[in-house]
Enzyme design. Structure first.
Site, PDB file in Angstrom:
ATOM      1  N   ASP A  22      50.117  57.327  23.211  1.00  0.00           N
ATOM      2  CA  ASP A  22      49.268  56.303  23.831  1.00  0.00           C
ATOM      3  C   ASP A  22      49.707  54.948  23.303  1.00  0.00           C
ATOM      4  OD1 ASP A  22      47.445  55.432  21.510  1.00  0.00           O
ATOM      5  OD2 ASP A  22      47.171  57.607  21.495  1.00  0.00           O
ATOM      6  N   CYS A  56      48.549  55.998  13.173  1.00  0.00           N
ATOM      7  CA  CYS A  56      48.053  54.625  13.284  1.00  0.00           C
ATOM      8  C   CYS A  56      47.731  54.022  11.915  1.00  0.00           C
ATOM      9  CB  CYS A  56      46.859  54.510  14.225  1.00  0.00           C
ATOM     10  SG  CYS A  56      45.385  55.375  13.692  1.00  0.00           S
ATOM     11  N   TYR A  57      47.436  54.870  10.914  1.00  0.00           N
ATOM     12  CA  TYR A  57      47.167  54.344   9.570  1.00  0.00           C
ATOM     13  C   TYR A  57      48.452  53.854   8.886  1.00  0.00           C
ATOM     14  CZ  TYR A  57      42.689  56.498  10.493  1.00  0.00           C
ATOM     15  OH  TYR A  57      41.497  56.846  11.077  1.00  0.00           O
ATOM     16  N   ASP A 109      47.434  60.387  10.095  1.00  0.00           N
ATOM     17  CA  ASP A 109      47.433  59.867  11.471  1.00  0.00           C
ATOM     18  C   ASP A 109      48.384  58.663  11.496  1.00  0.00           C
ATOM     19  OD1 ASP A 109      46.898  58.429  13.821  1.00  0.00           O
ATOM     20  OD2 ASP A 109      44.730  58.776  13.753  1.00  0.00           O
ATOM     21  N   ASP A 150      49.650  60.044  17.074  1.00  0.00           N
ATOM     22  CA  ASP A 150      48.890  60.302  15.853  1.00  0.00           C
ATOM     23  C   ASP A 150      49.623  61.311  14.966  1.00  0.00           C
ATOM     24  OD1 ASP A 150      47.111  61.840  14.259  1.00  0.00           O
ATOM     25  OD2 ASP A 150      45.451  61.726  15.646  1.00  0.00           O
ATOM     26  N   HIS A 153      48.588  54.058  19.533  1.00  0.00           N
ATOM     27  CA  HIS A 153      49.421  54.653  18.480  1.00  0.00           C
ATOM     28  C   HIS A 153      50.858  54.134  18.534  1.00  0.00           C
ATOM     29  CE1 HIS A 153      45.966  57.384  18.051  1.00  0.00           C
ATOM     30  NE2 HIS A 153      46.341  57.360  16.782  1.00  0.00           N
ATOM     31  N   LYS A 179      40.724  63.514   4.798  1.00  0.00           N
ATOM     32  CA  LYS A 179      40.923  63.622   6.241  1.00  0.00           C
ATOM     33  C   LYS A 179      42.416  63.789   6.519  1.00  0.00           C
ATOM     34  CE  LYS A 179      38.282  63.112   9.082  1.00  0.00           C
ATOM     35  NZ  LYS A 179      37.183  63.041  10.021  1.00  0.00           N
ATOM     36  N   ARG A 210      40.879  58.125   5.468  1.00  0.00           N
ATOM     37  CA  ARG A 210      39.875  58.217   4.402  1.00  0.00           C
ATOM     38  C   ARG A 210      40.096  59.524   3.645  1.00  0.00           C
ATOM     39  NH1 ARG A 210      34.584  59.706   8.044  1.00  0.00           N
ATOM     40  NH2 ARG A 210      35.724  59.905  10.003  1.00  0.00           N
ATOM     41  N   HIS A 242      37.232  53.284   4.540  1.00  0.00           N
ATOM     42  CA  HIS A 242      38.093  53.706   5.651  1.00  0.00           C
ATOM     43  C   HIS A 242      39.196  52.664   5.850  1.00  0.00           C
ATOM     44  CE1 HIS A 242      39.495  54.745   9.629  1.00  0.00           C
ATOM     45  NE2 HIS A 242      38.861  55.901   9.498  1.00  0.00           N
TER      46      HIS A 242
HETATM   47  C1  FPP Z   1      37.376  56.881  12.322  1.00  0.00           C
HETATM   48  O1  FPP Z   1      37.753  57.657  13.329  1.00  0.00           O
HETATM   49  C2  FPP Z   1      37.707  55.462  12.661  1.00  0.00           C
HETATM   50  C3  FPP Z   1      36.839  54.472  12.595  1.00  0.00           C
HETATM   51  C4  FPP Z   1      35.431  54.743  12.211  1.00  0.00           C
HETATM   52  C5  FPP Z   1      37.205  53.021  12.910  1.00  0.00           C
HETATM   53  C6  FPP Z   1      38.582  52.619  12.471  1.00  0.00           C
HETATM   54  C7  FPP Z   1      38.780  51.158  12.539  1.00  0.00           C
HETATM   55  C8  FPP Z   1      39.951  50.617  12.856  1.00  0.00           C
HETATM   56  C9  FPP Z   1      41.130  51.466  13.228  1.00  0.00           C
HETATM   57  C10 FPP Z   1      40.142  49.126  12.801  1.00  0.00           C
HETATM   58  C11 FPP Z   1      40.051  48.480  14.129  1.00  0.00           C
HETATM   59  C12 FPP Z   1      40.502  47.087  14.012  1.00  0.00           C
HETATM   60  C13 FPP Z   1      40.194  46.062  14.821  1.00  0.00           C
HETATM   61  C14 FPP Z   1      40.870  44.765  14.602  1.00  0.00           C
HETATM   62  C15 FPP Z   1      39.213  46.140  15.920  1.00  0.00           C
HETATM   63  P1  FPP Z   1      37.951  59.232  13.121  1.00  0.00           P
HETATM   64  O2  FPP Z   1      36.817  59.827  12.376  1.00  0.00           O
HETATM   65  O3  FPP Z   1      38.270  59.804  14.473  1.00  0.00           O
HETATM   66  O4  FPP Z   1      39.303  59.275  12.275  1.00  0.00           O
HETATM   67  P2  FPP Z   1      39.621  59.755  10.788  1.00  0.00           P
HETATM   68  O5  FPP Z   1      39.378  61.222  10.737  1.00  0.00           O
HETATM   69  O6  FPP Z   1      41.093  59.440  10.642  1.00  0.00           O
HETATM   70  O7  FPP Z   1      38.763  58.959   9.846  1.00  0.00           O
HETATM   71 ZN    ZN Z   2      45.120  57.240  15.071  1.00  0.00          ZN
END
Ligand code: FPP
Ligand code: ZN
Length: 350
Positions: free
Chosen positions: A265, A205-206, A203, A258, A268, A200, A197, A154
């Site tokens: 927010d 934030c990535y 978004d 996102d 993001h 998926k 990942r 991820h």
């Molecule tokens: C999946 O969310 C997201 C995570 C399991 C955690 C992600 C980790 C970070 C963003 C790093 C944080 C950093 C610090 C420094 C604390 P989801 O399943 O809602 O999203 P997805 O579908 O995009 O994977």
């Molecule tokens: Zn996001």
């Protein structure tokens, strides 16, 4: 999450403002210092709000926020001796860290710990003993890193693990080529933004957690003597990412998000802007190449790809804290443990 949020809000908002080159009035900066001082635990580290228990994530956010403010008042908030003892209290025998006393282990904690320890000059060799080996064990067959060994790769965890390895000077222990292949494949060919990942959705934030890996990888491969590296571009489509952020992730009333249809927010806003900055600026100092999509007013300040605060603020904090001695860890009193010198030139390239 709400309980961890108030220290994070300080960081997300202050970093967004520094990227936009918008100054923060002195009195507000001072109020933020006073607020974060109230979030500091009597036993070290920072919590999400006053009176709560210390946790590595808000500790990272608070230290970054204070380094962005960068005044004596801000630096003086951090009790480095107690911070070091908090870090030792969450360290596990296998090299990993729990996020807080009695809490969960995942690779975010190693990054938060390495980030605050290196910025504030409290690194000791035993603090990160076995941590690089534990982080490497989070890299899986996909090429990216999961939160703990055996989990799906991820972007959030991959950034944390890789940035921690860079801070610890051990990035060569990762399989850099499979990591590069994994992250480059996370940029979506239609949207231009990144997914977190495989399979998926995109978004905003990535734009930082994934695209921010490319400067780290560029530098790591450069250190290994890879002569095929570009000296002008990161190894992702910088233009396509900028188009996704600018055209799909802006709320017309201000703030970023996102994906279209989602609400804005501060999280993001911070990470879309951070990713936009990465996509606009290649390299640094003598080797700096800008690619600004759209008008010149779209240009953001550069961000340090390891700490995600502006590079001058990283240099200033390291310079300030390196004048101070490394505290001797409480449980190691009397021992002659040598200190690690993180130096000020650990990131000469990115
Ligand atoms: C999946 O969310 C997201 C995570 C399991 C955690 C992600 C980790 C970070 C963003 C790093 C944080 C950093 C610090 C420094 C604390 P989801 O399943 O809602 O999203 P997805 O579908 O995009 O994977
Ligand atoms: Zn996001």
């Amino acid at each position: 999450l709400i309980f961890l949020l108030r220290s994070w809000l300080c960081y997300w908002i202050l970093h967004s403002l520094e990227l936009l080159e918008e100054p923060v009035p002195t009195s507000i900066a001072s109020d933020v210092c006073k607020f974060l001082a109230r979030c500091q635990s009597p036993t070290g580290g920072f919590a999400g709000g006053p009176g709560q228990a210390a946790h590595l994530a808000p500790t990272y956010a608070a230290v970054n926020a204070l380094c962005i403010i960068g005044t004596q008042e801000a630096y003086n908030v951090i009790d480095r001796e107690k911070l070091l003892s908090f870090l030792f209290s969450v360290k596990q025998p296998d090299g990993s860290f729990v996020m807080h006393g009695g809490g969960e282990v995942d690779v975010r904690s190693a990054y938060c710990a390495a980030s605050v320890a290196s910025l504030t000059n409290i690194m000791t060799p035993t603090l990160f003993q076995d941590t690089p080996t534990w982080i490497v064990s989070c890299q899986n067959w996909e090429g990216g890193l999961g939160g703990v060994p055996g989990l799906e790769a991820h972007g959030g965890y991959t950034f944390c693990g890789t940035a921690a390895m860079v801070i610890l000077g051990k990035e060569h222990m990762l399989d850099l080529k499979t990591l590069l292949r994994w992250v480059a494949s996370r940029q979506m060919r239609f949207e231009g933004g990144f997914q977190g990942r495989c399979n998926k959705l995109v978004d905003g934030c990535y734009s930082f957690w994934q695209a921010g890996l490319l400067p780290l990888l560029h530098r790591a491969l450069f250190k290994e003597g890879d002569s095929t590296l570009s000296l002008q571009k990161w190894m992702f489509e910088q233009q396509a990412l900028q188009e996704y952020i600018l055209l799909c992730c802006q709320n017309t009333a201000g703030g970023l998000l996102d994906k279209p249809g989602k609400s804005r927010d501060f999280y993001h806003t911070c990470y879309c802007l951070s990713g936009l900055s990465v996509a606009q600026h290649f390299g640094n100092m003598d080797l700096h190449h800008e690619l600004i999509v759209g008008q010149e007013e779209n240009r953001l300040a550069p961000s340090h790809p390891v700490y995600n605060i502006c590079p001058e603020k990283v240099a200033q904090a390291i310079q300030h804290f390196h004048q101070l001695s490394v505290p001797v860890p409480a449980q190691k009193e009397g021992s002659s443990e040598e200190t690690i010198d993180t130096g000020s030139d650990i990131f000469p390239f990115c």
